[in-house]
Motif scaffolding. Structure first.
Motif, PDB file in Angstrom:
ATOM      1  N   THR A  14       0.840  -1.218   0.000  1.00  0.00           N
ATOM      2  CA  THR A  14       0.000   0.000   0.000  1.00  0.00           C
ATOM      3  C   THR A  14       0.863   1.252   0.000  1.00  0.00           C
ATOM      4  O   THR A  14       0.602   2.220  -0.723  1.00  0.00           O
ATOM      5  CB  THR A  14      -0.924   0.004   1.233  1.00  0.00           C
ATOM      6  N   LEU A  15       1.912   1.231   0.830  1.00  0.00           N
ATOM      7  CA  LEU A  15       2.810   2.384   0.903  1.00  0.00           C
ATOM      8  C   LEU A  15       3.518   2.608  -0.422  1.00  0.00           C
ATOM      9  O   LEU A  15       3.642   3.744  -0.898  1.00  0.00           O
ATOM     10  CB  LEU A  15       3.828   2.165   2.026  1.00  0.00           C
ATOM     11  N   THR A  16       3.951   1.511  -1.042  1.00  0.00           N
ATOM     12  CA  THR A  16       4.646   1.625  -2.329  1.00  0.00           C
ATOM     13  C   THR A  16       3.718   2.193  -3.394  1.00  0.00           C
ATOM     14  O   THR A  16       4.105   3.066  -4.180  1.00  0.00           O
ATOM     15  CB  THR A  16       5.165   0.246  -2.771  1.00  0.00           C
ATOM     16  N   PHE A  17       2.472   1.715  -3.388  1.00  0.00           N
ATOM     17  CA  PHE A  17       1.499   2.213  -4.366  1.00  0.00           C
ATOM     18  C   PHE A  17       1.201   3.700  -4.136  1.00  0.00           C
ATOM     19  O   PHE A  17       1.104   4.489  -5.082  1.00  0.00           O
ATOM     20  CB  PHE A  17       0.207   1.402  -4.273  1.00  0.00           C
ATOM     21  N   GLY A  18       1.077   4.080  -2.854  1.00  0.00           N
ATOM     22  CA  GLY A  18       0.803   5.484  -2.537  1.00  0.00           C
ATOM     23  C   GLY A  18       1.929   6.393  -2.984  1.00  0.00           C
ATOM     24  O   GLY A  18       1.697   7.468  -3.557  1.00  0.00           O
ATOM     25  N   LEU A  19       3.163   5.967  -2.719  1.00  0.00           N
ATOM     26  CA  LEU A  19       4.311   6.771  -3.137  1.00  0.00           C
ATOM     27  C   LEU A  19       4.391   6.876  -4.652  1.00  0.00           C
ATOM     28  O   LEU A  19       4.709   7.934  -5.209  1.00  0.00           O
ATOM     29  CB  LEU A  19       5.603   6.169  -2.576  1.00  0.00           C
ATOM     30  N   PHE A  20       4.095   5.765  -5.317  1.00  0.00           N
ATOM     31  CA  PHE A  20       4.109   5.777  -6.787  1.00  0.00           C
ATOM     32  C   PHE A  20       3.046   6.720  -7.336  1.00  0.00           C
ATOM     33  O   PHE A  20       3.286   7.465  -8.295  1.00  0.00           O
ATOM     34  CB  PHE A  20       3.883   4.347  -7.308  1.00  0.00           C
ATOM     35  N   LEU A  21       1.852   6.728  -6.683  1.00  0.00           N
ATOM     36  CA  LEU A  21       0.761   7.598  -7.131  1.00  0.00           C
ATOM     37  C   LEU A  21       1.129   9.070  -6.941  1.00  0.00           C
ATOM     38  O   LEU A  21       0.912   9.894  -7.837  1.00  0.00           O
ATOM     39  CB  LEU A  21      -0.514   7.266  -6.350  1.00  0.00           C
ATOM     40  N   ILE A  22       1.707   9.375  -5.781  1.00  0.00           N
ATOM     41  CA  ILE A  22       2.110  10.766  -5.516  1.00  0.00           C
ATOM     42  C   ILE A  22       3.177  11.209  -6.506  1.00  0.00           C
ATOM     43  O   ILE A  22       3.135  12.321  -7.045  1.00  0.00           O
ATOM     44  CB  ILE A  22       2.616  10.903  -4.067  1.00  0.00           C
ATOM     45  N   PHE A  23       4.134  10.327  -6.757  1.00  0.00           N
ATOM     46  CA  PHE A  23       5.208  10.656  -7.699  1.00  0.00           C
ATOM     47  C   PHE A  23       4.649  10.873  -9.105  1.00  0.00           C
ATOM     48  O   PHE A  23       5.047  11.810  -9.813  1.00  0.00           O
ATOM     49  CB  PHE A  23       6.248   9.526  -7.705  1.00  0.00           C
ATOM     50  N   TRP A  28       3.187  14.549 -13.421  1.00  0.00           N
ATOM     51  CA  TRP A  28       2.151  15.071 -14.334  1.00  0.00           C
ATOM     52  C   TRP A  28       1.971  16.580 -14.133  1.00  0.00           C
ATOM     53  O   TRP A  28       1.890  17.334 -15.096  1.00  0.00           O
ATOM     54  CB  TRP A  28       0.843  14.329 -14.065  1.00  0.00           C
ATOM     55  N   MET A  29       1.935  17.015 -12.855  1.00  0.00           N
ATOM     56  CA  MET A  29       1.779  18.436 -12.556  1.00  0.00           C
ATOM     57  C   MET A  29       2.973  19.234 -13.064  1.00  0.00           C
ATOM     58  O   MET A  29       2.818  20.325 -13.630  1.00  0.00           O
ATOM     59  CB  MET A  29       1.624  18.650 -11.047  1.00  0.00           C
ATOM     60  N   ALA A  30       4.167  18.681 -12.870  1.00  0.00           N
ATOM     61  CA  ALA A  30       5.364  19.379 -13.336  1.00  0.00           C
ATOM     62  C   ALA A  30       5.326  19.546 -14.844  1.00  0.00           C
ATOM     63  O   ALA A  30       5.703  20.599 -15.384  1.00  0.00           O
ATOM     64  CB  ALA A  30       6.614  18.611 -12.909  1.00  0.00           C
ATOM     65  N   GLY A  31       4.836  18.512 -15.517  1.00  0.00           N
ATOM     66  CA  GLY A  31       4.736  18.608 -16.972  1.00  0.00           C
ATOM     67  C   GLY A  31       3.750  19.679 -17.396  1.00  0.00           C
ATOM     68  O   GLY A  31       4.003  20.450 -18.329  1.00  0.00           O
TER      69      GLY A  31
END
Length: 318
Positions: A14-23, A28-31
């Motif tokens: 769950t933590l790995t998925f959350g970090l991946f989603l935030i990243f 996407w926002m930076a782009g």
């Protein structure tokens, strides 16, 4: 132990998925924020150094719509915080057909300074920006005590009330200034200020007006006292009557009523006021004379005579 290992493994996933989603969202926002777009920005104009004897109407604001090519974060910051440029009207204002205008192109350098160098201005929505100015003048008006202000019964002014400042300066459009000729204080209840020599009073100023006033309140200076009333009968004195005449008066005495303040009561030792009639004030073929008084002390505030006229019959003595 096996159960705890399963829970720990699920938490890690769950933590790995959350970090991946935030990243992913951050990438996407930076782009989006660094991508180049073509869009409109609203520039607010802060007008400064207006021509002499003019002002902006109340609530007047001016904005300029500008089409830009810039990065996404530039448009985002502009919408969040706004973009304002200062405009020196003494340098940029143009008058045409009794109207004042601002050429939008003259603002290009100021607009460019508000954005990053990578920003390009495509066009300005307006070429001429009309600036509405009100031509103002000023006039000075003498302030007056509201005529509806009354003293309580039994009191008088030892010193008439004075207003400070005595005048007010009013600025505004010609047509409104021409309609304004008098300004009064509010209706003053002097009963509340009997023991006060100084107090403040608001002015009655026009509402919903474009006029500006140098002050909205004034200081009133006054002195109030309660009066005492005295009555006495006095003999009439005769002035300028010929010696070879005999005079019959009706009545021979008159009633003298006078008032003085409580604070001055100690000054009254003996009333030296004299009531008299003057032969030189007679009217031809008339026997009626007006009664006059003199030697009235300055602390006496009012004198009444009863009667104020007498009949005098003159007979020559042989």
């Amino acid at each position: 132990m096996i159960g705890w290992r399963k829970v720990s493994l699920m938490n890690k996933k769950t933590l790995t998925f959350g970090l991946f989603l935030i990243f992913s969202i951050a990438v996407w926002m930076a782009g989006k924020l660094t991508a180049t777009y073509e869009d409109f920005a609203i520039i607010k104009l802060k007008l400064d150094n207006l021509p002499p004897a003019t002002r902006l109407p109340v609530g007047f604001e001016k904005e300029l719509k500008v089409k830009l090519t810039s990065r996404g974060y530039v448009f985002l910051l502009s919408r969040w915080f706004g973009t304002t440029i200062k405009v020196d009207l003494s340098q940029m204002l143009t008058t045409k057909n009794n109207h004042s205008y601002l050429y939008a192109e003259s603002l290009l350098s100021e607009i460019e300074n508000e954005f990053p160098k990578s920003t390009k201005i495509i066009n300005l929505e307006e070429s001429e920006i009309e600036i509405v100015l009100e031509h103002i003048k000023f006039k000075t008006i003498v302030l007056k005590i509201n005529p509806e202000s009354k003293l309580p019964q039994g009191y008088f002014f030892v010193r008439p009330p004075t207003i400070s400042p005595a005048e007010i300066t009013v600025t505004g459009p010609d047509e409104e200034l021409d309609r304004l000729s008098q300004i009064y204080t509010e209706n003053i209840d002097f009963k509340k200020h009997i023991d006060e020599n100084y107090f403040s009073s608001n002015l009655l100023l026009p509402k919903n007006s474009k006029l500006a006033f140098s002050t909205k309140s004034v200081q009133i200076e006054q002195e109030i006292d309660r009066y005492i009333e005295f009555n006495q009968r006095v003999d009439l004195q005769l002035i300028n009557f010929p010696k070879e005449t005999e005079l019959l008066l009706f009545p021979k005495k008159i009633g003298l009523t006078y008032k003085l303040g409580f604070k001055s009561a100690g000054k009254l030792k003996s009333n030296t006021t004299m009531a008299f009639i003057d032969y030189n004030q007679r009217k031809r073929n008339q026997t009626e004379y007006f009664v006059n008084v003199n030697n009235v002390p300055d602390y006496i505030i009012e004198v009444r005579l009863n009667p104020s006229k007498v009949d005098a019959y003159i007979r020559e003595i042989n």
